[in-house]
Design a protein around this motif. Structure first.
Motif, short mmCIF file in Angstrom:
data_model
loop_
_atom_site.label_atom_id
_atom_site.label_comp_id
_atom_site.label_asym_id
_atom_site.label_seq_id
_atom_site.Cartn_x
_atom_site.Cartn_y
_atom_site.Cartn_z
N ILE A 199 0.87 -1.19 0.00
CA ILE A 199 0.00 0.00 0.00
C ILE A 199 0.89 1.23 0.00
CG2 ILE A 199 -1.75 1.29 1.28
CD1 ILE A 199 -2.66 -1.39 2.49
N PRO A 200 0.80 2.09 -1.01
CA PRO A 200 1.69 3.26 -1.06
C PRO A 200 1.37 4.23 0.08
CG PRO A 200 0.03 3.37 -2.79
CD PRO A 200 -0.11 2.01 -2.17
N ASP A 201 2.41 4.83 0.61
CA ASP A 201 2.25 5.69 1.78
C ASP A 201 1.88 7.12 1.36
OD1 ASP A 201 2.13 6.58 4.34
OD2 ASP A 201 4.27 6.42 4.76
N LEU A 202 0.67 7.26 0.82
CA LEU A 202 0.21 8.58 0.39
C LEU A 202 0.07 9.55 1.56
CD1 LEU A 202 -2.50 7.60 -2.26
CD2 LEU A 202 -0.03 7.93 -2.55
N LEU A 203 -0.14 9.01 2.76
CA LEU A 203 -0.26 9.86 3.94
C LEU A 203 1.03 10.64 4.18
CD1 LEU A 203 -1.47 10.85 6.63
CD2 LEU A 203 -0.73 8.68 7.64
N SER A 204 2.16 9.96 4.23
CA SER A 204 3.43 10.65 4.50
C SER A 204 3.75 11.64 3.40
CB SER A 204 4.56 9.62 4.63
OG SER A 204 4.35 8.80 5.76
N ARG A 205 3.40 11.32 2.17
CA ARG A 205 3.65 12.24 1.05
C ARG A 205 2.80 13.51 1.17
NH1 ARG A 205 3.12 7.79 -3.84
NH2 ARG A 205 4.43 6.18 -2.85
N GLN A 206 1.61 13.38 1.76
CA GLN A 206 0.70 14.51 1.84
C GLN A 206 1.03 15.46 2.98
OE1 GLN A 206 -1.46 15.25 -0.39
NE2 GLN A 206 -2.49 16.97 0.63
N VAL A 207 1.73 14.97 3.99
CA VAL A 207 1.98 15.80 5.18
C VAL A 207 2.71 17.09 4.82
CG1 VAL A 207 3.32 15.91 7.32
CG2 VAL A 207 1.88 13.93 6.85
N GLY A 208 3.66 17.03 3.88
CA GLY A 208 4.38 18.23 3.49
C GLY A 208 3.48 19.28 2.86
N GLN A 209 2.46 18.83 2.12
CA GLN A 209 1.54 19.76 1.47
C GLN A 209 0.39 20.17 2.38
OE1 GLN A 209 0.38 18.37 -2.49
NE2 GLN A 209 2.14 16.97 -2.49
N GLU A 210 0.14 19.37 3.40
CA GLU A 210 -1.00 19.61 4.30
C GLU A 210 -0.51 19.51 5.75
OE1 GLU A 210 -5.41 17.66 5.08
OE2 GLU A 210 -4.36 17.19 3.20
N PRO A 211 0.26 20.50 6.21
CA PRO A 211 0.89 20.42 7.54
C PRO A 211 -0.11 20.29 8.68
CG PRO A 211 1.16 22.61 6.59
CD PRO A 211 0.64 21.74 5.51
N GLU A 212 -1.36 20.68 8.44
CA GLU A 212 -2.35 20.54 9.51
C GLU A 212 -2.61 19.09 9.88
OE1 GLU A 212 -4.66 21.81 5.70
OE2 GLU A 212 -2.74 22.22 6.69
N LEU A 213 -2.20 18.16 9.03
CA LEU A 213 -2.31 16.74 9.39
C LEU A 213 -1.51 16.42 10.65
CD1 LEU A 213 -2.07 14.98 5.91
CD2 LEU A 213 -3.98 14.80 7.51
N ARG A 214 -0.44 17.18 10.89
CA ARG A 214 0.40 16.90 12.05
C ARG A 214 -0.33 17.12 13.38
NH1 ARG A 214 5.69 16.43 10.33
NH2 ARG A 214 6.15 17.34 8.28
N THR A 215 -1.36 17.95 13.36
CA THR A 215 -2.10 18.23 14.58
C THR A 215 -3.55 17.74 14.51
OG1 THR A 215 -2.59 20.46 13.76
CG2 THR A 215 -0.67 20.21 15.19
#
Length: 352
Positions: free
Chosen positions: A133-149
């Protein structure tokens, strides 16, 4: 000029080693740690355990520079990806109870997640990072920093990011993907009806009496005696990025060195898991990475060790447990050292 921090840390080391000697240990084990050359600026804890108890410890530096709090026996450290080891243990206990199967398709428990895969992703593929399963989540964190919180539940994150075509057929490749572990958290909640944090507490932490271990994340109470972590700068600056609750399975556990030793003994030599589950936990699924379920198994000097490593922010953790007899090496660091440096320290202790 006297280095007050060094004096405090040395005093704590003497106190911890003295407690070990009072329990009938110390001596050679103390010398083994005291003689180890540490990288400049190292802060954290080195410990040796036997049969679930610390026999020697070397606390180094400050747990909180700003507060003037030295590292002590009770200091807690973030374990990073060593969390996966505890989570895999909880999944194995559910497997023993007949509540899930390692060889069942993920779709059995999460039917709307990946229903159309020609080759099904099995539960064991998630735990061994061989799902494809490709890790699209980790790739998206840089573009969507609000995922961190974000406080989104694991199932919502899994549904959002787990639908892409597989990068490789399950079991034929390896990818250290955080998304695998988000799916594990969602799956266990579907099976038990409880959040992953509660499941690990009930199935692992409580039975092993790990009183100083818990999940250090946004939806949990503040953890007393948690060490601060720092980046490699002068003067040191805190490096303690938030970790969202949906990543609980991949890296939010924190605890003391004593609990790390107790966990290793209880999991690999105690009665928590049956013999078949212990074998599953240490069976390598991807040889190039020495990766089993939730961690690695490495051979040091001809001896097999469960090798549970992790990093998050400026924290580094390594819990190495000798599998032929119950001996544990713990290296916790809070100054953002390279993981290879931490591994080398553990190897030096193992070979000493």
């Amino acid at each position: 000029m006297i280095d007050r921090r060094g004096v405090i840390a040395s005093g704590m080391a003497v106190a911890v080693a003295g407690a070990a000697r009072a329990a009938g240990h110390g001596g050679a084990e103390d010398a083994r740690l005291a003689g180890l050359a540490l990288p400049p600026g190292f802060q954290g804890m080195l410990a040796l355990g036997r049969a679930g108890h610390i026999v020697a410890a070397r606390p180094v530096g400050m747990a909180d520079i700003e507060a003037g709090r030295p590292v002590s026996a009770g200091t807690r450290f973030r374990w990073g990806s060593a969390t996966k080891w505890l989570v895999s243990t909880a999944v194995l206990r559910l497997h023993e109870q007949g509540r899930l199967s390692l060889d069942a398709p993920v779709a059995r428990y999460l039917p709307d997640l990946r229903p159309d895969d020609a080759t099904p992703v099995l539960v064991r593929h998630l735990l061994s990072n061989t799902s494809g399963i490709p890790d699209l989540l980790s790739r998206q964190v840089g573009q969507e920093p609000e995922l961190r919180t974000s406080r989104a539940p694991a199932l919502a994150i899994a549904r959002r990011f787990a639908g892409a075509p597989l990068s490789f057929a399950p079991g034929t490749g390896w990818d250290y993907a955080a998304l695998n572990w988000v799916i594990v958290a969602a799956l266990t909640q579907q099976v038990t009806g409880d959040p992953l944090v509660a499941t690990v507490q009930r199935l692992v932490l409580d039975p092993l009496r790990l009183r100083s271990t818990g999940f250090a994340q946004a939806d949990q109470p503040d953890m007393p005696a948690l060490a601060a972590a720092y980046g490699v700068v002068d003067p040191p600056e805190r490096k303690m990025a938030p970790v969202p609750p949906f990543l609980a399975a991949s890296g939010t556990v924190a605890g003391s060195a004593a609990d790390a030793v107790g966990a290793a003994h209880g999991i690999f030599h105690g009665a928590l898991l049956n013999a078949a589950s212990r074998q599953e936990l240490t069976r390598i699924h991807w040889a190039d990475q020495d990766y089993a379920l939730g961690g690695r198994v490495r051979v040091i000097g001809g001896t097999r060790y469960a090798w549970e490593a992790g990093k998050v922010g400026g924290y580094r953790a390594l819990i190495a447990h000798r599998l032929d007899r119950s001996e544990t090496i713990v290296v916790f660091n809070t100054t953002d050292l390279d993981q290879a440096v931490i591994s080398a320290l553990a190897e030096d202790i193992a070979r000493a």
